[in-house]
Write a protein that holds these residues in place. Structure first.
Motif: not given
Length: 595
Positions: A434-438, A444-451, A478-484
């Motif tokens: 979670e800190p890495l994703l934070m 300000g990137v569009h997508s982020g992924l931790v593996v 894997c955990s992450g986020f991507r822009s919609l």
């Protein structure tokens, strides 16, 4: 977006051909030699030696290839082990105290108190070193003293009872402290007992210690809070870091502050488990060190944050994954160092350097390579991109355990892009995802992924999860986020994102379970596996490159990767057509021409 590279239009670089191996024997060893040709037909020989049943790989570059690339004998390192890339000017740490640091300079639940025998040995070593009785590599460094005593102090002040001082440690301290007070310098005495309340008798240095110069005084003030188990604000951490870095030695001091104080600060913050504010400070403190980041004119740029200390056991695939993704317009920026403690494993810089690439590119040269459709990716050394952060590499070996920088250096943007940007970072210890994703969101990137790949790196595996797998998140988590593009609630930075987490099971994507190829610190073995896969040789390395390219494309929301099966086939085509290998060879050739 410029047209992708036409493999027929590039300069002449023949594909590497792996010929049938030949065997021979000698009185002391059995040998297997792989003749490889490539780089305009020049042979590139791999010789596998098995002396007396052992295993050793020695890669040999012939004189014609060395002449073509302008290499000298002094430029070539034996790539058999990643440890050969350690800089010789870094002094060795005292092993007795370093082992103790591995036990006591860690988290509230991971710390393993020293036994009485261990504690007496460690304090005796420190005392003899402080008295000048130990010489050379046996000397306990100032950085070691700072880290060890910071660990002891934080444990006494802030850790739960089970990881505070053991009875053996208390008895050893009772015996040695009256002697250490007369032998240790004031900065170390301050770290060992900052308030004069832990050790009872002998020294009043701690409560009155303020340091020497202004920057050291600021560090001492911050460290006093850290040693009590406390936390600092963003500006305070950022201010300390910018005061003391980059390190430069003069009269035993680093940048006007003692090594003991700085190492205590770095490991102390990690032991207290950094807050989001503290991590942001480490991540962003030197963004403007070389001015504004150059902006590459590409539709997509993925920043790969591999652990800087490399792989010691398994195949490291990210360099080869980057060449695959470049074939269909997914540009990548890899970054790292040649060698980094504590693992000192195989890194991208070691592989690229051995293959003849220029690993001293500036950020502007990296931008050019990312934009160049013949390459489409780049590697940046921390040495060139953030000299201040690179200056701490030697001290980090003497700190032993990973400082906060080991987390934040994986979330950097040394080059920006006109199009979408993504960050992918590896992690091992649960709680840091979670800190890495934070930090990625903060970027300000569009997508982020931790593996959680093998060894805490980015390489996901096709191996079936063992029934006795370690606790915590499994490998391939894997955990992450991507822009919609759909209308949803916007986050604080104005970007709408979709979060996700999953465990990747390679069998669901058509891969047969295979054991991960072992490289065991061998740079040449990692290169050999990667090049064979890029040539189209099917097997475990090929499958891992395809899996990691396709899954990352899909999870980051890459164009054309909405269907994961299509993403996998696209990655396979990039390899089987020879385009991915051509990208790597192009990169080596182009980078070498950059001055």
């Amino acid at each position: 977006m410029k047209a992708l590279l036409n493999p027929e239009s590039s300069f002449s670089l023949s594909p590497i051909q792996i010929k049938r191996p030949t065997y021979y024997s000698s009185s002391s060893s059995s040998c297997l030699r792989f003749p490889l040709t490539g780089f305009n037909g020049h042979p590139w020989r791999r010789k596998l030696l098995l002396p007396h049943g052992g295993f050793k790989i020695k890669a040999v570059l012939d004189s014609a290839m060395m002449e073509q690339f302008g290499l000298k004998e002094s430029d070539i390192k034996n790539p058999a082990l990643s440890t050969t890339y350690r800089r010789s000017e870094i002094p060795k740490a005292n092993p007795t105290v370093l082992d103790a640091q591995a036990r006591v300079c860690t988290g509230p639940t991971q710390t393993r108190p020293l036994s009485e025998e261990q504690a007496f040995k460690v304090f005796d070593t420190i005392l003899r070193s402080a008295r000048g009785e130990l010489k050379g590599e046996e000397t306990v460094s100032k950085a070691q003293l700072g880290a060890f005593f910071a660990g002891m102090t934080i444990r006494a002040n802030a850790f739960p009872e089970e990881t505070q001082w053991s009875e053996g440690e208390k008895r050893a301290m009772d015996v040695f402290w009256p002697l250490l007070v007369r032998a240790l310098p004031p900065d170390v005495l301050f770290i060992a007992d900052p308030e004069g309340s832990l050790l009872g008798t002998g020294s009043s240095v701690g409560p009155t210690f303020v340091g020497n110069e202004a920057k050291e005084m600021r560090l001492v003030g911050a460290l006093r809070e850290v040693l009590a188990g406390g936390h600092l604000g963003y500006e305070e951490v950022k201010g300390v870091l910018r005061d003391v870095l980059p390190l430069g030695k003069e009269d035993g001091l680093v940048s006007g502050v003692s090594e003991s104080l700085l190492s205590a600060f770095l490991i102390g913050q990690r032991m207290n488990r950094e807050t989001d504010r503290e991590l942001k400070a480490y991540c962003l403190a030197f963004d403007d060190e070389l001015g504004a980041a150059p902006v590459a004119d590409v539709k997509s740029l993925t920043h790969y944050g591999e652990p800087y200390d490399g792989n010691t056991r398994f195949f490291r695939s990210t360099l080869f994954v980057a060449t695959v993704r470049a074939c269909y317009g997914e540009s990548s920026l890899l970054h790292g160092v040649e060698w980094m403690p504590p693992k000192g494993g195989v890194t991208e810089e070691q592989m690229l350097k051995f293959m003849g690439a220029n690993t001293s590119l500036s950020v502007h040269q990296a931008k050019e390579l990312i934009e160049d459709e013949k390459a489409g990716f780049a590697y940046l050394s921390l040495r060139e991109a953030r000299p201040s952060l690179y200056s701490v590499v030697g001290m980090r070996e003497h700190i032993k355990k990973r400082p906060p920088l080991a987390t934040t250096e994986k979330v950097q943007q040394f080059v920006r892009a006109t199009g979408k940007e993504s960050i992918v970072a590896g992690f091992y210890h649960e709680g840091y995802e979670e800190p890495l994703l934070m930090l990625m969101r903060r970027r300000g990137v569009h997508s982020g992924l931790v593996v959680k790949g093998e060894e805490g790196a980015l390489s996901m595996t096709t191996r079936v999860r063992a029934a006795t797998a370690s606790k915590g998140f499994p490998v391939n988590y894997c955990s992450g986020f991507r822009s919609l593009s759909s209308d949803t609630a916007l986050e604080a930075d104005g970007v709408s994102r979709q979060s996700f987490n999953l465990e990747v099971d390679a069998r669901n994507y058509g891969f047969e379970p295979t054991e991960t190829p072992r490289t065991d610190r061998s740079v040449s073995k990692n290169i050999e596996l990667g090049l064979a896969a890029l040539r189209g040789e099917k097997g475990a390395a090929y499958d891992r490159i395809v899996l990691n390219a396709g899954i990352v494309d899909h999870l980051l929301g890459g164009e054309g990767a909405e269907d994961v099966a299509v993403a996998m086939e696209r990655a396979k085509e990039a390899i089987d057509s020879g385009k991915a290998l051509k990208k790597l060879l192009n990169y080596i050739e182009i980078s070498r021409k950059m001055k």
